[in-house]
Design a protein around this motif. Structure first.
Motif, mmCIF file in Angstrom:
data_model
loop_
_atom_site.group_PDB
_atom_site.id
_atom_site.type_symbol
_atom_site.label_atom_id
_atom_site.label_comp_id
_atom_site.label_asym_id
_atom_site.label_seq_id
_atom_site.Cartn_x
_atom_site.Cartn_y
_atom_site.Cartn_z
ATOM 1 N N GLU A 29 0.812 -1.213 0.000
ATOM 2 C CA GLU A 29 0.000 0.000 0.000
ATOM 3 C C GLU A 29 0.853 1.274 0.000
ATOM 4 O O GLU A 29 0.465 2.285 -0.586
ATOM 5 N N SER A 73 -6.266 -5.742 -5.573
ATOM 6 C CA SER A 73 -5.128 -6.548 -5.112
ATOM 7 C C SER A 73 -5.508 -7.449 -3.950
ATOM 8 O O SER A 73 -4.868 -8.470 -3.714
ATOM 9 N N ARG A 74 -6.557 -7.078 -3.231
ATOM 10 C CA ARG A 74 -7.046 -7.882 -2.105
ATOM 11 C C ARG A 74 -8.207 -8.793 -2.497
ATOM 12 O O ARG A 74 -8.777 -9.477 -1.661
#
Length: 112
Positions: A29, A73-74
């Motif tokens: 992040e 991305s998660r």
């Protein structure tokens, strides 16, 4: 009669959070935020939004790009799940600057 300390587990508590301290160097992040802030030219979006004299303020493209890329991305692909993450996940809050996003249904033209 027993004298116990009071149970405050159901009481809300306001805790000051420094969002910039939540994004730690060396994490995905942090890299995402750095790249979007410093290396991407998003000025093309400025030409699209001509709402400086009227209308509601739009969310910054920088904020939206950070949230979308981090969410994908998660594994969050649902806009409702992304909205919920922005309300309860501290990393999403830090990336968005605590912007309270709302899911807007384009098909039915109303908030759901």
């Amino acid at each position: 009669m027993a004298n116990y300390k009071p149970d405050y587990s159901h009481q809300n508590q306001f805790i000051a959070v420094d969002f910039s301290a939540q994004i730690l160097p060396g994490t995905f992040e942090f890299a995402l935020s750095h790249i979007v802030d410093n290396h991407l030219d998003l000025t093309a979006f400025d030409n699209i939004y001509k709402n400086d004299k009227g209308g509601a303020a739009a969310y910054s493209p920088v904020v939206m790009l950070k949230i979308i890329l981090f969410a994908y991305s998660r594994g969050y692909i649902s806009s409702r799940r992304i909205e919920q993450a922005c309300q309860i996940n501290i990393t999403f809050m830090a990336l968005s600057g605590d912007a309270q996003l709302h899911f807007y249904c384009q098909l039915c033209r109303q908030y759901e």
